[in-house]
Enzyme design. Structure first.
Site, PDB file in Angstrom:
ATOM      1  N   SER A  75      31.726  37.818  10.538  1.00 33.90           N
ATOM      2  CA  SER A  75      30.586  36.955  10.297  1.00 33.90           C
ATOM      3  C   SER A  75      30.872  36.085   9.068  1.00 33.90           C
ATOM      4  O   SER A  75      31.860  35.351   9.052  1.00 33.90           O
ATOM      5  CB  SER A  75      29.319  37.799  10.139  1.00 33.90           C
ATOM      6  OG  SER A  75      28.178  36.994  10.213  1.00 33.90           O
ATOM      7  N   HIS A 119      26.570  39.361  18.435  1.00 34.65           N
ATOM      8  CA  HIS A 119      27.180  39.401  17.099  1.00 34.65           C
ATOM      9  C   HIS A 119      27.745  40.779  16.790  1.00 34.65           C
ATOM     10  O   HIS A 119      28.426  40.958  15.793  1.00 34.65           O
ATOM     11  CB  HIS A 119      26.142  39.000  16.050  1.00 34.65           C
ATOM     12  CG  HIS A 119      26.718  38.492  14.775  1.00 34.65           C
ATOM     13  ND1 HIS A 119      27.554  37.398  14.713  1.00 34.65           N
ATOM     14  CD2 HIS A 119      26.588  38.924  13.495  1.00 34.65           C
ATOM     15  CE1 HIS A 119      27.906  37.175  13.460  1.00 34.65           C
ATOM     16  NE2 HIS A 119      27.348  38.089  12.709  1.00 34.65           N
TER      17      HIS A 119
END
Length: 739
Positions: A591, A712
């Site tokens: 991320s 994610h």
């Protein structure tokens, strides 16, 4: 923060899968044995990617993007779950190429077997207590998803309330959150599928086990109940395809959701350009239901707050907001108790303080400190019990917990098991509290405590068994200077008694963003690395929250390069001190941490042998146009602004790939269902690195894995997590000469 991989639904079209299978057959890749003396593997070149350049002129600067077509058909492709057939086919070819490499590295089966045992470690959450009922989640080692349980009494027999696998046998449905009513008879819960985090709210009757027909869609993130269970406040998106349409509503039980009352909503661009795409509104009720606390996140480190007399609103229909704080820099989290409002805030206190005011006059000018800011620690959390409240401090990137009475007098520190990460969940209706603790060599343990005691004792409530001896790990904290001389703390973990040499295989991992802290955490998977003779290094980079708001600010916007400099300095320090060398050093991040490893890979490619760049932001000139990424503009800036364009362009990893550079081996990952970071970043970066690198793909390949069944990373079932962990671990072990 945790590193995980994300995926698209391969069933959306048959063409990419057929293409992928044909690619594997035609490639006929033969991988030879890899030993310490024969690192090169005869791997075919990666799939050829066409170049179709697009030129943008930004603030007078021409910027050429050779792989714009890999973004898909439109900037909302992720939200709609659509990509072009051409991009799907290209992605399938890249996935096939990656599988042909990582599936055939010698020793994979043994590594996967060991990681599976370690990843089948059970996990448990802290309980939520309502009346005499205790609600918590637990995942047994073999289960793909955590199961929701309830107990009558603190030591009652666990009863299964909700098992996500009964909802979806594929294991791809995740229980995101649960919120019981005050009497514990009803329970709101949220689920999403394939990691998309588009959560739907449901209501469960705890006594009968029956789920009501009510289903509130569009990313519901919590439910805050009235004390009689007659309704709840929640937040969702008004428009599921617009991540900037957040709204707070009230739902009355036994009514249709179409009649839910709007309480607060996100600003539109026309109403407020600055606030239209910030994190927006949220709302929670006080435990007695009398007060509604409204917050509006202004940016990644500031928020505004109001109080609403909810009883008056329900009787009159008129919303009268009392300003708690508006326009003052800093974050605030408010709690109402006994006619007083308590503010845990960084306003006027970059390291945090606890202020208090009366509900009749809650404005900032009336605040007084109950617990003042400290110069040697950061106030990370405050939780409230009946007769005492608890403050969690961060000091040198680890936690301590202090108990106070409501006069603000300290009762002293809790005695924790050691240096590590801790959190507290107190019950506002009693003196019962639960404490969560873990460290690199201490497994996650949940303790029960009585806050009324003069000296608070911790009694184990739950401690899942782990398949390792945690005491074999040795941890130390060191300090090193960054490029500008700033002292940075760093944790080093390895097997106890390990001989430290300049060839120790080392993973350097970090985050450095959004004020999030890297504190000691237990991970059974790390022990496979320790057993193989490896070390893990975790620096507390600027941009994080370990040392307060100023530490965060020093790594955001125009100061973002500080984060990369801190990380590079950590690598240089490890090498200079003889812990490792460039051929035995890998960097890992996900991320915002993927942005970190992507940037450092382009800035100092000679410093590392390998890099994991997971679910990353990499095209920093266009990131804000995709999915919900405008939420990150207050953290990074936007290329739409001339000044911010200059510093984004100075480090944007995608734009700093140099033709002919000898890049380390790079493993990029993405998820087609990722609602936070669009898969276009990893796609475009993989294509550009593959075309540019002068490294032999048999020694240092550039790999891309786009997960078809996740987002994610949250909510990924066990089997996929084992596969992904094995992919990354065998890649690193191969590259660092451990096989």
């Amino acid at each position: 923060m945790e590193i995980v991989l994300d995926w698209t639904d391969g069933s959306t079209t048959n063409l990419p899968m057929k293409f992928a299978m044909a690619f594997v057959v035609c490639a006929a890749i033969a991988v030879t044995a890899c030993t310490a003396g024969a690192i090169r593997m005869p791997i075919q070149q990666p799939p050829v990617t066409k170049i179709n350049p697009v030129t943008d002129v930004l603030h007078g600067v021409a910027v050429v993007d050779p792989y714009r077509w890999l973004e898909g058909d439109n900037v909302n492709a992720q939200v709609q779950g659509q990509v072009t057939p051409e991009v799907s086919a290209w992605t399938a070819a890249q996935n096939a190429y990656t599988r042909s490499v990582v599936d055939n590295v010698p020793g994979r089966a043994q590594v996967e077997a060991r990681l599976r045992v370690l990843m089948e470690t059970s996990s448990v959450s802290m309980p939520i207590v309502r009346s005499n009922r205790y609600f918590y989640t637990k995942r047994e080692g073999h289960q793909n998803q955590a199961v929701l349980y309830g107990r009558e009494g603190v030591h009652g027999e666990p009863r299964t309330l909700l098992d996500p696998v009964t909802l979806d046998p594929t294991g791809l449905t995740t229980l995101a959150w649960s919120s019981p009513s005050e009497d514990g008879k009803l329970l709101a819960y949220g689920t999403y599928r394939r990691g998309d985090e588009i959560t739907t709210l449901h209501i469960l009757d705890v006594e009968t086990g029956v789920t009501s027909p009510l289903a509130i869609p569009n990313r519901v993130n919590w439910a805050s109940w009235l004390p009689d269970g007659s309704g709840f406040v929640y937040k969702n998106l008004k428009n599921p395809t617009n991540p900037y349409s957040g709204q707070v509503l009230f739902h009355a039980m036994d009514t249709d959701m179409s009649s839910d009352k709007l309480l607060f909503r996100q600003f539109t661009k026309e109403e407020n350009e600055k606030l239209a795409t910030t994190w927006g509104p949220s709302g929670n009720l006080s435990r007695d239901g009398h007060w509604l606390i409204l917050n509006y996140s202004v940016n990644t480190k500031s928020s505004d707050c109001w109080l609403v007399d909810f009883d008056a609103f329900r009787s009159s229909g008129t919303m009268e907001r009392r300003e708690v704080t508006v326009g003052v820099e800093g974050a605030v989290s408010a709690t109402v108790r006994g006619g007083m409002v308590y503010m845990h805030t960084t306003k006027g206190a970059p390291r945090g303080r606890l202020a208090v005011a009366r509900v009749e006059q809650p404005g900032y000018q009336y605040w007084t400190d109950l617990v003042a800011e400290r110069s040697d620690a950061v106030m990370t959390d405050v939780d409230f019990g009946q007769d005492a409240f608890v403050v969690t401090w961060s000091q040198n990137a680890s936690n301590t917990i202090e108990v106070f009475d409501y006069s603000g007098t300290s009762r002293g520190l809790m005695t924790l098991p050691g240096i590590g990460s801790a959190a507290v969940s107190a019950n506002a209706m009693s003196n019962e509290a639960f404490v969560y603790f873990q460290s690199f060599n201490v497994p996650v343990t949940i303790y029960r405590a009585d806050l009324s005691q003069p000296v608070v004792q911790l009694d184990i409530w739950e401690r899942p068994a782990v398949p390792v001896d945690p005491t074999i790990a040795e941890v130390e904290q060191v300090w090193y200077p960054s490029k500008d001389g700033t002292q940075i703390s760093m944790f080093l973990a390895h097997r106890k008694g390990q001989t430290l040499t300049s060839q120790m295989p080392t993973i350097l991992t970090g985050y450095g963003g959004f004020g999030l802290s890297e504190t000691p955490r237990f991970s059974a998977v790390q022990f496979q690395w320790f057993e193989a003779g490896g070390m893990i290094a975790i620096p507390n980079l600027r941009g994080g929250g370990e040392y307060g708001d100023a530490w965060h600010e020093a790594g955001m916007l125009a100061q973002k390069q500080n984060v990369f400099d801190d990380f590079i300095a950590a690598a240089e320090w490890l090498i200079a001190k003889g812990y490792t060398n460039s051929d035995h050093l890998a960097i890992v991040g996900g991320s915002n941490g993927g942005l970190l490893t992507g940037a450092v890979t382009t800035q100092r490619p000679e410093l590392f042998r390998a890099a994991i760049v997971a679910v990353p932001l990499l095209d920093m000139l266009r990131y804000q146009q995709f999915s919900m990424a405008r939420y990150w503009v207050p953290e990074y800036g936007s290329a739409e602004n001339a000044e911010q364009f200059r510093y984004l362009m100075a480090y944007s990893p995608y734009h700093h790939v140099q033709k002919g550079a000898r890049y380390p081996a790079v493993f990029l990952t993405a998820g087609e269902h990722d609602s936070r970071v669009h898969a276009m970043h990893a796609r475009k970066m993989a294509a550009r690195l593959q075309a540019a690198t002068a490294s032999d793909p048999g020694e240092r390949p550039i790999l891309l894995w786009v997960d078809q069944d996740a987002g994610h990373g949250q909510g990924k079932p066990l089997d996929l997590r084992v596969r992904d962990a094995t992919d990354q671990r065998i890649f690193l072990m191969w590259q660092l000469g451990m096989l």
